[in-house]
Design a protein around this motif. Structure first.
Motif, PDB file in Angstrom:
ATOM      1  N   THR A  26       0.809  -1.225   0.000  1.00 24.82           N
ATOM      2  CA  THR A  26       0.000   0.000   0.000  1.00 24.82           C
ATOM      3  C   THR A  26       0.837   1.269   0.000  1.00 24.82           C
ATOM      4  OG1 THR A  26      -0.121  -0.157   2.422  1.00 24.82           O
ATOM      5  CG2 THR A  26      -1.918  -1.148   1.165  1.00 24.82           C
ATOM      6  N   ALA A  27       1.995   1.255   0.627  1.00 23.91           N
ATOM      7  CA  ALA A  27       2.828   2.458   0.742  1.00 23.91           C
ATOM      8  C   ALA A  27       3.980   2.395  -0.246  1.00 23.91           C
ATOM      9  CB  ALA A  27       3.361   2.601   2.168  1.00 23.91           C
ATOM     10  N   TYR A  28       4.220   3.526  -0.948  1.00 30.02           N
ATOM     11  CA  TYR A  28       5.299   3.585  -1.941  1.00 30.02           C
ATOM     12  C   TYR A  28       6.209   4.753  -1.613  1.00 30.02           C
ATOM     13  CZ  TYR A  28       7.730   3.932  -6.412  1.00 30.02           C
ATOM     14  OH  TYR A  28       8.692   3.982  -7.381  1.00 30.02           O
ATOM     15  N   HIS A  29       7.522   4.482  -1.620  1.00 30.31           N
ATOM     16  CA  HIS A  29       8.491   5.553  -1.363  1.00 30.31           C
ATOM     17  C   HIS A  29       9.837   5.155  -1.944  1.00 30.31           C
ATOM     18  CE1 HIS A  29      10.533   8.862   0.573  1.00 30.31           C
ATOM     19  NE2 HIS A  29      11.399   8.015   1.122  1.00 30.31           N
ATOM     20  N   ASP A  30      10.401   6.065  -2.769  1.00 29.98           N
ATOM     21  CA  ASP A  30      11.750   5.926  -3.307  1.00 29.98           C
ATOM     22  C   ASP A  30      11.939   4.576  -4.004  1.00 29.98           C
ATOM     23  OD1 ASP A  30      14.322   6.699  -3.909  1.00 29.98           O
ATOM     24  OD2 ASP A  30      15.163   5.987  -2.003  1.00 29.98           O
ATOM     25  N   GLY A  31      11.005   4.205  -4.831  1.00 28.70           N
ATOM     26  CA  GLY A  31      11.140   2.986  -5.618  1.00 28.70           C
ATOM     27  C   GLY A  31      10.862   1.704  -4.879  1.00 28.70           C
ATOM     28  N   ARG A  32      10.266   1.776  -3.705  1.00 33.47           N
ATOM     29  CA  ARG A  32      10.026   0.574  -2.901  1.00 33.47           C
ATOM     30  C   ARG A  32       8.583   0.550  -2.426  1.00 33.47           C
ATOM     31  NH1 ARG A  32      13.171  -3.026   0.053  1.00 33.47           N
ATOM     32  NH2 ARG A  32      15.050  -1.887  -0.572  1.00 33.47           N
ATOM     33  N   TRP A  33       7.917  -0.598  -2.636  1.00 31.92           N
ATOM     34  CA  TRP A  33       6.581  -0.838  -2.117  1.00 31.92           C
ATOM     35  C   TRP A  33       6.693  -1.556  -0.766  1.00 31.92           C
ATOM     36  CZ3 TRP A  33       2.154   1.148  -3.856  1.00 31.92           C
ATOM     37  CH2 TRP A  33       2.072   1.567  -5.190  1.00 31.92           C
ATOM     38  N   ILE A  34       5.915  -1.103   0.202  1.00 34.62           N
ATOM     39  CA  ILE A  34       5.931  -1.678   1.545  1.00 34.62           C
ATOM     40  C   ILE A  34       4.582  -2.347   1.809  1.00 34.62           C
ATOM     41  CG2 ILE A  34       6.312  -1.253   3.997  1.00 34.62           C
ATOM     42  CD1 ILE A  34       8.733  -0.705   2.220  1.00 34.62           C
ATOM     43  N   ALA A  35       4.631  -3.586   2.326  1.00 33.68           N
ATOM     44  CA  ALA A  35       3.401  -4.323   2.606  1.00 33.68           C
ATOM     45  C   ALA A  35       2.724  -3.783   3.853  1.00 33.68           C
ATOM     46  CB  ALA A  35       3.711  -5.811   2.777  1.00 33.68           C
ATOM     47  N   SER A  39       9.692  -5.667 -21.387  1.00 36.81           N
ATOM     48  CA  SER A  39      11.094  -6.039 -21.528  1.00 36.81           C
ATOM     49  C   SER A  39      11.638  -6.431 -20.164  1.00 36.81           C
ATOM     50  CB  SER A  39      11.916  -4.885 -22.103  1.00 36.81           C
ATOM     51  OG  SER A  39      13.296  -5.214 -22.099  1.00 36.81           O
ATOM     52  N   LEU A  40      12.533  -7.409 -20.166  1.00 37.13           N
ATOM     53  CA  LEU A  40      13.177  -7.842 -18.922  1.00 37.13           C
ATOM     54  C   LEU A  40      14.509  -7.148 -18.696  1.00 37.13           C
ATOM     55  CD1 LEU A  40      12.532 -11.693 -19.138  1.00 37.13           C
ATOM     56  CD2 LEU A  40      11.279 -10.013 -17.797  1.00 37.13           C
ATOM     57  N   ASP A  41      14.882  -6.239 -19.573  1.00 34.28           N
ATOM     58  CA  ASP A  41      16.205  -5.620 -19.526  1.00 34.28           C
ATOM     59  C   ASP A  41      16.184  -4.213 -18.941  1.00 34.28           C
ATOM     60  OD1 ASP A  41      17.329  -7.876 -20.685  1.00 34.28           O
ATOM     61  OD2 ASP A  41      16.870  -7.157 -22.712  1.00 34.28           O
ATOM     62  N   PHE A  42      15.212  -3.923 -18.100  1.00 31.29           N
ATOM     63  CA  PHE A  42      15.161  -2.600 -17.480  1.00 31.29           C
ATOM     64  C   PHE A  42      16.223  -2.508 -16.388  1.00 31.29           C
ATOM     65  CE2 PHE A  42      13.607   0.210 -14.102  1.00 31.29           C
ATOM     66  CZ  PHE A  42      13.447   1.384 -14.815  1.00 31.29           C
ATOM     67  N   HIS A  43      17.090  -1.498 -16.479  1.00 26.86           N
ATOM     68  CA  HIS A  43      18.137  -1.264 -15.487  1.00 26.86           C
ATOM     69  C   HIS A  43      18.054   0.195 -15.053  1.00 26.86           C
ATOM     70  CE1 HIS A  43      19.944  -5.164 -16.317  1.00 26.86           C
ATOM     71  NE2 HIS A  43      19.864  -4.877 -17.613  1.00 26.86           N
ATOM     72  N   PRO A  44      17.510   0.465 -13.883  1.00 26.21           N
ATOM     73  CA  PRO A  44      17.341   1.864 -13.453  1.00 26.21           C
ATOM     74  C   PRO A  44      18.686   2.557 -13.285  1.00 26.21           C
ATOM     75  CG  PRO A  44      16.899   0.356 -11.642  1.00 26.21           C
ATOM     76  CD  PRO A  44      17.049  -0.488 -12.859  1.00 26.21           C
ATOM     77  N   SER A  45      18.718   3.816 -13.686  1.00 29.45           N
ATOM     78  CA  SER A  45      19.954   4.600 -13.582  1.00 29.45           C
ATOM     79  C   SER A  45      20.162   5.153 -12.186  1.00 29.45           C
ATOM     80  CB  SER A  45      19.920   5.752 -14.593  1.00 29.45           C
ATOM     81  OG  SER A  45      18.832   6.627 -14.304  1.00 29.45           O
ATOM     82  N   LEU A  78       9.005   6.893 -12.748  1.00 26.20           N
ATOM     83  CA  LEU A  78       9.106   8.025 -13.675  1.00 26.20           C
ATOM     84  C   LEU A  78      10.091   7.727 -14.794  1.00 26.20           C
ATOM     85  CD1 LEU A  78       9.050  11.122 -11.292  1.00 26.20           C
ATOM     86  CD2 LEU A  78       7.229  10.283 -12.785  1.00 26.20           C
ATOM     87  N   GLU A  79      11.181   7.062 -14.454  1.00 24.96           N
ATOM     88  CA  GLU A  79      12.152   6.705 -15.486  1.00 24.96           C
ATOM     89  C   GLU A  79      11.537   5.754 -16.508  1.00 24.96           C
ATOM     90  OE1 GLU A  79      16.679   4.817 -15.817  1.00 24.96           O
ATOM     91  OE2 GLU A  79      15.836   5.408 -13.869  1.00 24.96           O
ATOM     92  N   PHE A  80      10.699   4.837 -16.017  1.00 22.43           N
ATOM     93  CA  PHE A  80      10.019   3.907 -16.916  1.00 22.43           C
ATOM     94  C   PHE A  80       9.018   4.637 -17.815  1.00 22.43           C
ATOM     95  CE2 PHE A  80       5.984   1.497 -17.302  1.00 22.43           C
ATOM     96  CZ  PHE A  80       6.377   0.560 -18.238  1.00 22.43           C
ATOM     97  N   LEU A  81       8.231   5.557 -17.232  1.00 16.76           N
ATOM     98  CA  LEU A  81       7.172   6.218 -17.999  1.00 16.76           C
ATOM     99  C   LEU A  81       7.706   7.276 -18.960  1.00 16.76           C
ATOM    100  CD1 LEU A  81       4.455   6.645 -15.228  1.00 16.76           C
ATOM    101  CD2 LEU A  81       4.337   5.152 -17.220  1.00 16.76           C
ATOM    102  N   LEU A  82       8.752   7.993 -18.545  1.00 13.38           N
ATOM    103  CA  LEU A  82       9.192   9.154 -19.318  1.00 13.38           C
ATOM    104  C   LEU A  82      10.430   8.896 -20.165  1.00 13.38           C
ATOM    105  CD1 LEU A  82       8.659  11.888 -16.568  1.00 13.38           C
ATOM    106  CD2 LEU A  82       7.067  11.109 -18.339  1.00 13.38           C
ATOM    107  N   ASP A  83      11.281   7.963 -19.734  1.00 16.52           N
ATOM    108  CA  ASP A  83      12.540   7.770 -20.443  1.00 16.52           C
ATOM    109  C   ASP A  83      12.600   6.408 -21.151  1.00 16.52           C
ATOM    110  OD1 ASP A  83      13.264  10.232 -19.452  1.00 16.52           O
ATOM    111  OD2 ASP A  83      14.297   9.393 -17.709  1.00 16.52           O
ATOM    112  N   ALA A  84      12.641   5.333 -20.369  1.00 18.64           N
ATOM    113  CA  ALA A  84      12.870   4.006 -20.949  1.00 18.64           C
ATOM    114  C   ALA A  84      11.684   3.521 -21.766  1.00 18.64           C
ATOM    115  CB  ALA A  84      13.189   3.004 -19.836  1.00 18.64           C
ATOM    116  N   ARG A  85      10.482   3.667 -21.200  1.00 21.92           N
ATOM    117  CA  ARG A  85       9.241   3.206 -21.832  1.00 21.92           C
ATOM    118  C   ARG A  85       9.263   1.702 -22.143  1.00 21.92           C
ATOM    119  NH1 ARG A  85       5.763   7.240 -23.501  1.00 21.92           N
ATOM    120  NH2 ARG A  85       6.625   9.355 -23.402  1.00 21.92           N
TER     121      ARG A  85
END
Length: 729
Positions: A290-299, A464-470, A477-484
């Motif tokens: 339910t909670a999201y912060h800095d690229g991490r979902w918390i149960a 794609s399975l080759d997503f590598h965050p910078s 945001l990197e997925f939506l705006l840059d890598a797609r």
């Protein structure tokens, strides 16, 4: 007098065996709160006390005794499993709940065989091994026994109790071995040499408790160093175990910055779980975040105890009901296998390569769970978890209706889902702008908003399975705006956060997509490649939760919904493995008739698959026939080997007698001289013994072990009566 003497000898034998074997049985029964271990061991020793004849040293009695020890170990463990939270570190590592009972029953059943030095050693070794395993220290200060409450005091002072039991066993060792060591001196040795050998052996036996005491004192003096060493080996062993099995772990958080798990890439076709039902279960929810912060979902962490219905029968299943689930039965029948009326559905779930830590992945409309477990809990997002759950027994879940894309029905109160609309501060501007672009100023219903988000993601992003965050910005945001391009976790996270930006409550869900059917059985499997992530959104205008599948179908997707049929050979062996798993699960849950039926079904499907897939089934059937033939041939060879061994033993016994006779009479048998001629002037007792030997040696049927043993015993008795006393020609 003979009866009284026999009873006295039997009672002394019982005491010798009991003081050696019963101390570890008492320790482990008290330690595990399972009195049947001590009682079964005692019962075997009592049976031995009243049994007049020993079991012969043959393959069948030995195999039967080992089989009996296995059955007595496994079946009670299935019905009354031990609580491993009571044990120490090495108890868990060595699986003491199986190892200690098997050692004790093996030692007790070994007492049914003749009393010779080799058998005594093979009886004492398991008993001492069980004592060593019981010596692992554990926190027993606050423990109590429910079945043996009168043993609470010795349990809480376990170190003292263990020392007393070990001392009793050590004191019994000399008496246990003494009777078999009285006449074991070499032939021709003097009584003084034989007595020295006996004393030397007794001294070695007495040194055992002294050595054990010294080692124990050294251990306690350096207990911290030994504990660190134990923990090191435990961590190393667990690491190798997990790497070898490649288990999937359902965790309490999801890090989008991390790369895809190696186990998914290394073995994507590995079966993690199986579901036996007449329709694909669909989405099995294993984690809600339910909670999201800095690229991490918390149960979420809130949990509610499930209503438990416990049965006082041989069946080990307990039923756990979801409180206040709308429109479903609030009670469970006495037999958990009773068919449920439609639209309710019953699904059996079995776990293979998946380690869940008590979490049970089930659909969102599950209202009841049956499993061999002590307690059950459920989170606010509908995640089931069990404590003291026996994983090998699997579980059974019940759904309100067949709906593969069902979402969890809670929460329904607007005051409760406020946390499900929260966006992180660093994402608010970017997500709000993108959500406005997707809506394009239109006033849409909630279901239409969800459809618009899914349509945008599938149109503008690819799988794609080759997503590598910078690491320069948030991975979503990197997925939506840059890598797609990215995997299902990024699609699901983007959909959930975009819907939150539109004001709709949404949550992130992980689990498995179970829709692939085994071509040979009526079961559905979820493989490693079927690990998946999706979302759930609450439609405020329709007042219901809806599953949100944003990931586009792709041939490269590990969780693609188009399943390629496995090769026939692999499907065939998966079928055999499934039936074996069903057999053990039925035993664990107390369904003994089902276990028998599973074995019959396995044989039937094996033959059916052999006809259906001749390229696989016919070679497998041929190998099975060869194996059966080899087993029967091996049995025949074993019988022949036993007969040859009996003849060799008989010849060895006679050779021993002839050497002794020649040494005492100072005579030597000439080459070619018959036995009748050589012993013509011997006493009648000697000639009778020789006639008995010739009858056994040259008979058509090979001698049996009892006859050979009787011949050897008669020779030894004659040696004492005629030769040691000087009464010989």
């Amino acid at each position: 007098m003979k009866i009284a003497s026999a009873l006295s000898d039997a009672f002394r034998t019982f005491l010798r065996n009991g003081f050696l074997i019963l101390p570890p049985a008492f320790l482990y029964s008290m330690k595990s709160d399972l009195p049947h271990i001590f009682l079964l061991t005692l019962l075997i020793l009592v049976v031995r006390m009243f049994r007049k004849k020993d079991l012969p040293y043959r393959d069948r009695p030995v195999i039967y005794c080992l089989t009996a020890a296995l059955v007595l170990t496994v079946i009670p463990d299935l019905l009354t499993p031990a609580d491993e939270t009571r044990f120490g570190l090495f108890d868990v590592m060595l699986r003491s709940s199986l190892a200690v009972p098997f050692l004790l029953y093996s030692a007790a059943l070994g007492c049914l065989f003749p009393r010779d030095p080799f058998r005594l050693a093979l009886t004492a070794a398991p008993a001492l091994g069980a004592t060593l395993i019981c010596g692992d220290l554990f926190n027993s200060t606050n423990l109590s026994n429910t079945l043996l409450p009168f043993l609470d005091v010795p349990l809480r002072n376990y170190r003292i109790t263990y020392a007393v039991a070990a001392a009793v066993q050590a004191a019994a060792l000399p008496f246990f071995f003494y009777s078999a060591s009285r006449f074991t001196g070499g032939e021709g040795a003097s009584r003084r040499v034989a007595a020295a050998r006996v004393l030397l052996r007794l001294l070695c036996i007495l040194l055992i408790p002294c050595l054990a005491f010294s080692l124990g004192k050294f251990y306690y003096a350096n207990v911290s160093a030994f504990r660190n060493l134990e923990l090191y080996f435990l961590r190393a062993g667990m690491k190798r175990h997990l790497q070898r099995r490649g288990m999937m772990l359902l965790s309490n958080s999801v890090d989008l910055k991390a790369t895809l798990q190696d186990s998914l890439r290394r073995d994507p076709d590995r079966v993690l779980l199986r579901a036996r039902t007449d329709a694909p279960p669909g989405y099995l929810r294993g984690g809600v975040y339910t909670a999201y912060h800095d690229g991490r979902w918390i149960a979420e962490r809130d949990k509610t105890a499930l209503t438990a219905i416990r049965r006082a029968t041989l069946l080990s299943d307990n039923t756990f009901l979801v409180p206040d689930y709308p429109g479903v039965p609030t009670a469970a029948p006495d037999d958990p296998r009773t068919p449920v009326p439609p639209p309710l559905k019953r699904v059996e779930l079995y776990f293979d390569g998946l380690e869940t830590r008590g979490v049970i992945p089930v659909p969102g409309n599950t209202y009841r769970l049956d499993a061999v477990a002590d307690n059950g809990e459920i989170s606010g997002g509908g995640i089931f978890s069990l404590s003291a759950w026996r994983r090998d027994g699997g579980c059974t879940f019940f759904v309100s209706r067949y709906e593969p894309e069902a979402g969890w029905f809670r929460p329904e109160n607007p005051a409760e889902y406020a946390a499900l609309t929260v966006l992180p501060r660093e994402l608010r501007s970017g997500m709000t702008a993108l959500a406005s672009r997707i809506l394009n100023g239109k006033h849409l219903r909630d279901s239409e908003k969800a459809a618009a988000v899914i349509g945008y993601l599938r149109k503008n992003c690819r799988y794609s399975l080759d997503f590598h965050p910078s690491g320069k910005r948030d991975p979503v945001l990197e997925f939506l705006l840059d890598a797609r391009s990215g995997h299902c976790e990024l699609f699901a996270s983007s959909a959930v956060l975009l819907l939150r930006a539109m004001g709709l409550p949404a949550r992130y869900v992980t689990g498995f997509l179970c829709e692939e059917r085994n071509p040979f059985t009526s079961s559905y499997v979820a493989r490693a490649r079927n690990a998946h992530a999706w979302g759930e959104v609450y439609l405020t205008d329709e007042k219901r939760w809806m599953l949100l599948e944003a990931t586009p179908p792709s041939a490269d997707s590990l969780s693609a919904r188009s399943f390629a049929a496995p090769p026939p050979a692999k499907a065939f062996f998966e079928m055999l493995k499934e039936f074996l798993q069903l057999l053990f699960a039925a035993l664990r849950r107390g369904y003994f008739a089902d276990a028998v039926l599973s074995g019959i079904k396995a044989l039937f499907f094996f033959l059916f698959a052999a006809l259906r897939q001749p390229l696989v089934g016919i070679p497998a059937a041929f190998l099975l026939i060869l194996l059966i033939r080899r087993l029967f041939a091996g049995a025949g060879k074993t019988e022949i080997a036993i007969r040859d061994t009996n003849r060799k033993t008989l010849r060895s016994a006679y050779t021993e007698f002839e050497r002794f006779y020649c040494r005492k009479t100072r005579k030597q048998r000439a080459p070619g001289e018959t036995l009748s001629a050589f012993y013509a002037h011997a006493p009648e007792a000697v000639r009778s013994l020789i006639r008995e030997y010739e009858a056994l040696r040259y008979a058509e049927a090979p001698p049996d072990p009892e006859s050979v043993r009787a011949f050897r015993q008669r020779f030894r008795t004659m040696r004492k009566q005629h030769f040691l006393s000087g009464n010989h020609p």
